[in-house]
Design a protein around this motif. Structure first.
Motif: not given
Length: 80
Positions: A45-51, A68-73
């Motif tokens: 998983t990569y995080v880019y801004d809010d996505y 669009d949810e950072q903590n849900k995989h």
């Protein structure tokens, strides 16, 4: 919510789809990400801004989606 999905073989995009509710330069960002994803089987998983971009590589095919949810995989990886 899954906003963008892509299937590629290394850097060659085979198919992609953007949700009608999504706005942004996702195709450009994913091209940069594709150059960083190794061709070996795995997931990350990569995080880019809010996505958040999730990917799975199997047999040199990359399945990638953006949510669009950072903590849900769980949902994105189930989608992939």
């Amino acid at each position: 919510m899954i906003l963008y999905a892509l299937i590629s073989r290394q850097k060659v995009v085979l198919a992609e789809h953007t949700s009608t509710s999504a706005t942004g330069n996702f195709p450009t960002v994913t091209r940069v990400l594709l150059s960083k994803i190794p061709p070996t089987d795995g997931k990350m998983t990569y995080v880019y801004d809010d996505y958040v971009f999730h990917y799975v590589v199997e047999n040199s095919i990359c399945y990638l989606c953006m949510s669009d949810e950072q903590n849900k995989h769980r949902i994105p990886y189930a989608f992939l």
